[in-house]
Design a protein around this motif. Structure first.
Motif, PDB file in Angstrom:
ATOM      1  N   PHE A  34      42.163  47.710  52.661  1.00 57.60           N
ATOM      2  CA  PHE A  34      41.166  48.490  51.930  1.00 57.60           C
ATOM      3  C   PHE A  34      41.583  48.682  50.475  1.00 57.60           C
ATOM      4  O   PHE A  34      40.776  48.556  49.550  1.00 57.60           O
ATOM      5  N   VAL A  35      42.838  48.969  50.233  1.00 57.04           N
ATOM      6  CA  VAL A  35      43.325  49.193  48.877  1.00 57.04           C
ATOM      7  C   VAL A  35      43.219  47.909  48.058  1.00 57.04           C
ATOM      8  O   VAL A  35      42.841  47.920  46.884  1.00 57.04           O
ATOM      9  N   ILE A  36      43.562  46.756  48.699  1.00 53.73           N
ATOM     10  CA  ILE A  36      43.483  45.478  47.996  1.00 53.73           C
ATOM     11  C   ILE A  36      42.042  45.186  47.586  1.00 53.73           C
ATOM     12  O   ILE A  36      41.745  44.784  46.442  1.00 53.73           O
ATOM     13  N   ALA A  37      41.094  45.418  48.513  1.00 50.66           N
ATOM     14  CA  ALA A  37      39.690  45.167  48.197  1.00 50.66           C
ATOM     15  C   ALA A  37      39.193  46.095  47.106  1.00 50.66           C
ATOM     16  O   ALA A  37      38.425  45.698  46.221  1.00 50.66           O
ATOM     17  N   PHE A  38      39.635  47.345  47.161  1.00 47.67           N
ATOM     18  CA  PHE A  38      39.212  48.307  46.145  1.00 47.67           C
ATOM     19  C   PHE A  38      39.733  47.919  44.765  1.00 47.67           C
ATOM     20  O   PHE A  38      39.012  47.986  43.760  1.00 47.67           O
ATOM     21  N   LEU A  39      41.006  47.508  44.686  1.00 46.44           N
ATOM     22  CA  LEU A  39      41.582  47.096  43.388  1.00 46.44           C
ATOM     23  C   LEU A  39      40.883  45.857  42.854  1.00 46.44           C
ATOM     24  O   LEU A  39      40.638  45.720  41.638  1.00 46.44           O
ATOM     25  N   PHE A  40      40.544  44.948  43.751  1.00 44.50           N
ATOM     26  CA  PHE A  40      39.866  43.732  43.323  1.00 44.50           C
ATOM     27  C   PHE A  40      38.488  44.050  42.748  1.00 44.50           C
ATOM     28  O   PHE A  40      38.077  43.521  41.709  1.00 44.50           O
ATOM     29  N   GLU A  41      37.767  44.962  43.409  1.00 38.27           N
ATOM     30  CA  GLU A  41      36.451  45.351  42.918  1.00 38.27           C
ATOM     31  C   GLU A  41      36.569  46.096  41.597  1.00 38.27           C
ATOM     32  O   GLU A  41      35.750  45.917  40.680  1.00 38.27           O
ATOM     33  N   LEU A  42      37.597  46.926  41.488  1.00 37.73           N
ATOM     34  CA  LEU A  42      37.796  47.670  40.247  1.00 37.73           C
ATOM     35  C   LEU A  42      38.090  46.725  39.073  1.00 37.73           C
ATOM     36  O   LEU A  42      37.587  46.897  37.958  1.00 37.73           O
ATOM     37  N   ARG A  43      38.887  45.703  39.341  1.00 34.29           N
ATOM     38  CA  ARG A  43      39.210  44.730  38.307  1.00 34.29           C
ATOM     39  C   ARG A  43      37.963  43.954  37.882  1.00 34.29           C
ATOM     40  O   ARG A  43      37.731  43.707  36.690  1.00 34.29           O
ATOM     41  N   LYS A  44      37.127  43.597  38.832  1.00 31.58           N
ATOM     42  CA  LYS A  44      35.906  42.876  38.513  1.00 31.58           C
ATOM     43  C   LYS A  44      34.996  43.722  37.636  1.00 31.58           C
ATOM     44  O   LYS A  44      34.429  43.247  36.649  1.00 31.58           O
ATOM     45  N   ARG A  45      34.836  44.985  37.970  1.00 28.45           N
ATOM     46  CA  ARG A  45      33.977  45.867  37.187  1.00 28.45           C
ATOM     47  C   ARG A  45      34.523  46.083  35.790  1.00 28.45           C
ATOM     48  O   ARG A  45      33.776  46.209  34.813  1.00 28.45           O
ATOM     49  N   LYS A  46      35.847  46.126  35.663  1.00 30.79           N
ATOM     50  CA  LYS A  46      36.451  46.306  34.356  1.00 30.79           C
ATOM     51  C   LYS A  46      36.172  45.104  33.452  1.00 30.79           C
ATOM     52  O   LYS A  46      35.867  45.239  32.257  1.00 30.79           O
ATOM     53  N   CYS A  47      36.240  43.905  34.024  1.00 26.89           N
ATOM     54  CA  CYS A  47      35.953  42.695  33.241  1.00 26.89           C
ATOM     55  C   CYS A  47      34.504  42.686  32.774  1.00 26.89           C
ATOM     56  O   CYS A  47      34.199  42.364  31.623  1.00 26.89           O
ATOM     57  N   LEU A  48      33.606  43.034  33.656  1.00 29.04           N
ATOM     58  CA  LEU A  48      32.197  43.092  33.268  1.00 29.04           C
ATOM     59  C   LEU A  48      31.970  44.101  32.169  1.00 29.04           C
ATOM     60  O   LEU A  48      31.193  43.893  31.231  1.00 29.04           O
ATOM     61  N   TYR A  49      32.653  45.229  32.287  1.00 28.74           N
ATOM     62  CA  TYR A  49      32.500  46.279  31.275  1.00 28.74           C
ATOM     63  C   TYR A  49      32.991  45.774  29.916  1.00 28.74           C
ATOM     64  O   TYR A  49      32.374  46.025  28.870  1.00 28.74           O
ATOM     65  N   LEU A  50      34.128  45.007  29.876  1.00 27.30           N
ATOM     66  CA  LEU A  50      34.659  44.486  28.614  1.00 27.30           C
ATOM     67  C   LEU A  50      33.704  43.482  27.989  1.00 27.30           C
ATOM     68  O   LEU A  50      33.475  43.477  26.774  1.00 27.30           O
ATOM     69  N   LEU A  51      33.085  42.614  28.824  1.00 24.41           N
ATOM     70  CA  LEU A  51      32.149  41.640  28.294  1.00 24.41           C
ATOM     71  C   LEU A  51      30.927  42.309  27.668  1.00 24.41           C
ATOM     72  O   LEU A  51      30.470  41.950  26.583  1.00 24.41           O
TER      73      LEU A  51
END
Length: 367
Positions: A34-51
């Motif tokens: 669960f933690v791995i999936a959550f971190l992965f989703e958080l990283r994806k959202r952060k990249c979208l936010y930067l773009l």
């Protein structure tokens, strides 16, 4: 030998501890995923936010450059556009390099399932409500059954107590012994065979007991209420007799009454007196254990009959005397007031006399 004995000793396995550790390990493993999936989703959202943020910055810079172009000369605008294009290309290249360094971003839809925790289904709720209604109805029926049983028990105790006090004069010794035996048998039945019976059984038992007790209770009530009813009837007869005597003596209050109607009143009073005397003569000869000859309801009905027939006749209002209007006017114009009295005094005296006359005709004294 001592060393081998130490090696042979093996502690038994604690299966409970092993089970707890296994459960904890599985729980930790699931939490790890669960933690791995959550971190992965958080990283994806952060990249979208930067773009998105970078795009907004580029748009704002372009708007600023357009405003500057409007203010500068064409040559300056050309230089500025060249510089702007170079800076934009360099910024895009830097962003691409950053994204490549961070790695690829792939969006995955996460399925979400909602489940009610610790809540009953609708069918189960309906069954529970139906069962509750059945229990409420069962409690109501049980209460009615207990009330019927308590009514029988209360009647037994209360009537047996009255038989030794107020009802003792109104029952013969033979009937007293029989009724006491019936009450005792009913009491024993309540604590033995009648302990748990349906409601209708207790209702029937109470009606059976009232068949024995109601005649005795009726004799007692008639004996207690008869004197008051007789007194009221006697007062009314005496009052009408006084009016008849005053009419015979030609009293002014009753000189307007019709003679034929007064004869009817005299006949009604004589019939009432003869009825009352005959009934009371027979009643006085009876004992308290016997049924009464005349009941209180009959005496009250006779009293009402007397009122309805006699009162409209003897209390008939006296007709008003008609006074001519021309004569008093003529006398007042020519003669005036007599003996120093004013006209207002004479009027007040006449009104007083008329009020006294009406009051005396409406009031009666009773000895």
């Amino acid at each position: 030998m001592h060393l081998s004995s130490k090696l042979i000793r093996i502690q038994p396995l604690d299966f409970k501890l092993l089970h707890v550790r296994t459960v904890a390990f599985s729980f930790n493993l699931s939490m790890y995923h669960f933690v791995i999936a959550f971190l992965f989703e958080l990283r994806k959202r952060k990249c979208l936010y930067l773009l998105v943020k970078d795009k907004m910055q580029v748009d704002q810079e372009e708007e600023g450059h357009q405003k500057c172009h409007a203010e500068h000369t064409p040559e300056e605008e050309i230089d500025h556009t060249e510089a702007k294009t170079k800076s934009a290309v360099s910024d895009k290249q830097d962003r691409l390099n950053q994204t490549l360094k961070k790695g690829k971003v792939k969006s995955i839809d996460l399925p979400i399932q909602s489940s009610l925790c610790r809540q009953l289904g609708q069918d189960l709720l309906n069954s529970y409500i139906e069962n509750e209604g059945k229990m409420i109805m069962q409690d109501k029926l049980e209460k009615e059954r207990n009330d019927a049983k308590n009514a029988v028990e209360e009647y037994v105790y209360d009537f047996r107590d009255r038989l030794g006090t107020v009802y003792e004069k109104f029952i013969t010794p033979e009937d007293l012994s029989k009724l006491s035996a019936v009450l005792e048998d009913t009491e024993n039945w309540l604590y033995e065979d009648g302990e748990d019976q349906p409601k209708q059984v207790y209702v029937d038992k109470l009606q059976e007991l009232k068949k024995y007790g109601q005649p005795i209770q009726m004799k007692y009530m008639e004996h207690e209420e008869r004197p008051k009813a007789l007194n009221d009837l006697g007062k009314k007869i005496q009052l009408v007799m006084k009016v008849i005597e005053a009419y015979r003596n030609k009293d002014e209050r009753y000189d307007h009454l019709d003679p034929t109607e007064m004869e009817k009143v005299e006949k009604c009073i004589s019939d009432a007196m003869s009825w009352l005397n005959s009934k009371m003569n027979v009643q006085n000869k009876l004992s308290l254990t016997q049924d009464p000859v005349v009941k209180v309801s009959e005496i009250v009905a006779k009293s009402k009959e007397l009122d309805n027939f006699c009162n409209p006749i003897i209390y008939k209002p006296k007709p008003k005397a008609e006074v001519p209007e021309d004569k008093p006017k003529a006398n007042s114009e020519h003669n005036g007031p007599m003996d120093g009295q004013s006209g207002t005094e004479t009027k007040s005296d006449s009104t007083k006399d008329s009020s006294q006359h009406t009051k005396s005709s409406g009031e009666m004294e009773v000895d």
